[in-house]
Design an enzyme around this catalytic site. Structure first.
Site, short mmCIF file in Angstrom:
data_model
loop_
_atom_site.label_atom_id
_atom_site.label_comp_id
_atom_site.label_asym_id
_atom_site.label_seq_id
_atom_site.Cartn_x
_atom_site.Cartn_y
_atom_site.Cartn_z
N GLN A 1 0.82 -1.14 0.07
CA GLN A 1 -0.03 -0.20 0.17
C GLN A 1 0.98 1.22 0.00
O GLN A 1 1.85 1.18 0.25
CB GLN A 1 -0.96 -0.01 1.30
CG GLN A 1 -0.25 -0.20 2.45
CD GLN A 1 -0.95 -0.82 3.40
OE1 GLN A 1 -2.22 -1.04 3.54
NE2 GLN A 1 -0.27 -1.60 4.45
N HIS B 1 -8.49 3.02 19.89
CA HIS B 1 -7.68 1.83 20.51
C HIS B 1 -8.36 1.46 21.66
O HIS B 1 -8.47 0.25 22.06
CB HIS B 1 -6.34 2.20 20.71
CG HIS B 1 -5.60 2.51 19.25
ND1 HIS B 1 -4.92 3.64 18.91
CD2 HIS B 1 -5.48 1.72 18.13
CE1 HIS B 1 -4.26 3.34 17.80
NE2 HIS B 1 -5.02 2.43 17.21
N GLU C 1 0.56 -8.56 11.44
CA GLU C 1 0.42 -7.47 10.58
C GLU C 1 0.98 -7.66 9.34
O GLU C 1 2.12 -8.21 9.23
CB GLU C 1 1.15 -6.07 11.32
CG GLU C 1 1.53 -5.00 10.08
CD GLU C 1 0.32 -4.28 9.43
OE1 GLU C 1 -0.63 -3.75 10.26
OE2 GLU C 1 0.21 -4.51 8.15
N ASP D 1 0.12 -12.60 6.79
CA ASP D 1 -1.30 -12.48 6.52
C ASP D 1 -2.00 -12.90 7.61
O ASP D 1 -2.06 -14.09 7.93
CB ASP D 1 -1.33 -12.92 5.25
CG ASP D 1 -2.72 -12.76 4.73
OD1 ASP D 1 -3.71 -12.25 5.47
OD2 ASP D 1 -3.24 -12.98 3.22
N GLY D 2 -2.84 -11.99 8.19
CA GLY D 2 -3.92 -12.46 9.22
C GLY D 2 -4.83 -13.59 8.74
O GLY D 2 -5.39 -14.46 9.70
N ASP E 1 -8.06 -5.22 13.73
CA ASP E 1 -7.58 -4.00 13.44
C ASP E 1 -7.29 -3.74 12.14
O ASP E 1 -6.22 -3.27 11.99
CB ASP E 1 -6.57 -3.43 14.68
CG ASP E 1 -6.28 -2.06 14.51
OD1 ASP E 1 -7.17 -1.37 13.98
OD2 ASP E 1 -5.52 -1.41 15.03
N SER E 2 -8.22 -3.77 11.36
CA SER E 2 -7.99 -3.91 9.95
C SER E 2 -8.36 -2.41 9.25
O SER E 2 -8.56 -1.49 9.79
CB SER E 2 -9.12 -4.65 9.15
OG SER E 2 -10.31 -4.08 9.20
N1 SAM Z 1 -7.10 2.37 12.95
C1 SAM Z 1 -7.10 1.87 11.65
C2 SAM Z 1 -8.47 2.50 10.84
O1 SAM Z 1 -9.59 1.88 11.11
O2 SAM Z 1 -8.26 3.41 10.17
C3 SAM Z 1 -6.60 0.62 11.20
C4 SAM Z 1 -4.93 0.78 11.39
S1 SAM Z 1 -4.18 -0.29 11.17
C5 SAM Z 1 -2.76 0.51 10.68
C6 SAM Z 1 -4.63 -1.44 9.58
C7 SAM Z 1 -3.56 -2.55 9.34
O3 SAM Z 1 -4.26 -3.69 8.78
C8 SAM Z 1 -2.84 -1.75 8.27
O4 SAM Z 1 -1.23 -1.49 8.86
C9 SAM Z 1 -2.68 -3.00 7.20
O5 SAM Z 1 -1.39 -3.40 6.58
C10 SAM Z 1 -3.16 -4.22 7.88
N2 SAM Z 1 -3.71 -5.14 7.20
C11 SAM Z 1 -4.51 -5.17 6.05
N3 SAM Z 1 -4.92 -6.53 5.77
C12 SAM Z 1 -4.12 -7.20 6.46
C13 SAM Z 1 -4.03 -8.75 6.61
N4 SAM Z 1 -4.63 -9.41 5.70
N5 SAM Z 1 -3.23 -9.33 7.42
C14 SAM Z 1 -2.84 -8.56 8.66
N6 SAM Z 1 -2.64 -7.05 8.28
C15 SAM Z 1 -3.60 -6.68 7.71
#
Ligand code: SAM
Length: 281
Positions: A31, A62, A106, A138-139, A156-157
């Site tokens: 991204q 949070h 993450e 990857d989650g 927390d996506s």
């Molecule tokens: N608080 C935020 C919001 O709702 O705007 C979310 C913050 S957090 C930084 C979201 C994170 O999810 C990103 O850093 C992204 O890289 C991660 N992410 C997206 N898809 C993912 C996946 N499949 N597995 C693990 N992490 C993922």
């Protein structure tokens, strides 16, 4: 000349924040990552143009993402946070003395590294805390490969586009269910009822396919689209509105979450309640 960071929130609405300095900008493997300095919100993180977090209001999201499920489960010991590379959710989970093990999964290691550099107060628990284990993976795959390992899982996506898209499907929630212990609790951020009712319907519908107790709650985050934000909680046994939060809260340091607010957050405006009723059909 004045510079503004602009988030295209919907096809017809934008939010602009004045920027004094661009601190970081890169295209990661997953991204576009931007960190800017703003007079209104301090440092601000955006992914693919969408605001994720900032120095000033980050604690609302949070605290409400972490403490509601952690006080719903009577004795959480093992916690998984998916996404959340900024570390804010992990910081809040780590405040619970009974929690023994926290996995952060993450997908984008660059989010973790840049947040450690620019948001030290948000990412504080990501270094030097022996309970916290950080995995750049990857989650979606993480929950496929595990069973009955966690008491609480927090999703927390980012927005349901790009790498975060698969974190909003019924299949994913079924794997989250499988990864939880017998009385486990999950929570997912599910966007704004004003601009993303379709996301809530999809997530709420998907979670309620697996979890007997599915409840939506809201909080007020000024920098997120419309300010009204939702989380959807799925629980195998414990109902969040019956949780003994007043007895267990103790002197946990918070700025937004309180035991009364835990219970009040589940009282929904009627139009939001209707979204969940339609989703559960
Ligand atoms: N608080 C935020 C919001 O709702 O705007 C979310 C913050 S957090 C930084 C979201 C994170 O999810 C990103 O850093 C992204 O890289 C991660 N992410 C997206 N898809 C993912 C996946 N499949 N597995 C693990 N992490 C993922």
């Amino acid at each position: 000349m004045e510079l503004y960071f602009t988030e295209q929130q919907t096809d017809n609405q934008r939010l602009s924040v004045r920027v004094t300095k661009t601190l970081h900008h890169e295209q990661t493997q997953f991204q576009e990552l931007t960190i800017v300095e703003t007079p209104q919100w301090g440092k601000l993180l955006a992914l693919d143009g969408f605001l994720q977090t900032n120095d000033v209001d980050e604690w609302v999201y949070h605290e409400m993402g972490a403490h509601v499920p952690l006080f719903t489960h009577p004795n959480p010991k093992r916690v998984l946070v998916i996404g959340g590379g900024d570390g804010g959710m992990v910081r809040e989970v780590a405040k619970h003395p009974g929690v023994e093990h926290i996995d952060l999964v993450e997908i984008d290691g660059r989010v973790i590294e840049t947040c450690k550099q620019y948001f030290p107060q948000i990412s504080v628990a990501l270094t030097g805390n022996p309970k916290v284990h950080v995995h750049v993976e990857d989650g979606i795959k993480w929950v496929m490969d595990r069973e009955a390992e966690y008491d609480v899982i927090i999703i927390d996506s980012s927005e349901p586009v790009g790498p975060g898209e698969g974190l909003f499907t019924a299949e994913f929630y079924a794997n989250v269910y499988k990864c939880l212990t017998g009385d486990g609790v999950m929570v997912a951020q599910t966007e704004s009822p004003w601009t993303n009712a379709h996301v809530i319907k999809r997530a709420f519908g998907g979670i309620s396919k697996s979890f007997p107790i599915t409840r939506l709650y809201t909080c007020a985050v000024p920098t997120y689209p419309t300010g009204l934000w939702s989380f959807t909680l799925g629980s195998k046994v414990h109902d969040p509105v019956d949780a003994d939060v007043h007895a267990r809260f103790g002197d946990l340091p918070t700025k937004y979450y309180t035991p009364n607010l835990h219970l009040a957050a589940f009282q929904l405006p009627r139009f939001v309640q209707q979204i969940t009723e339609e989703a559960a059909k």
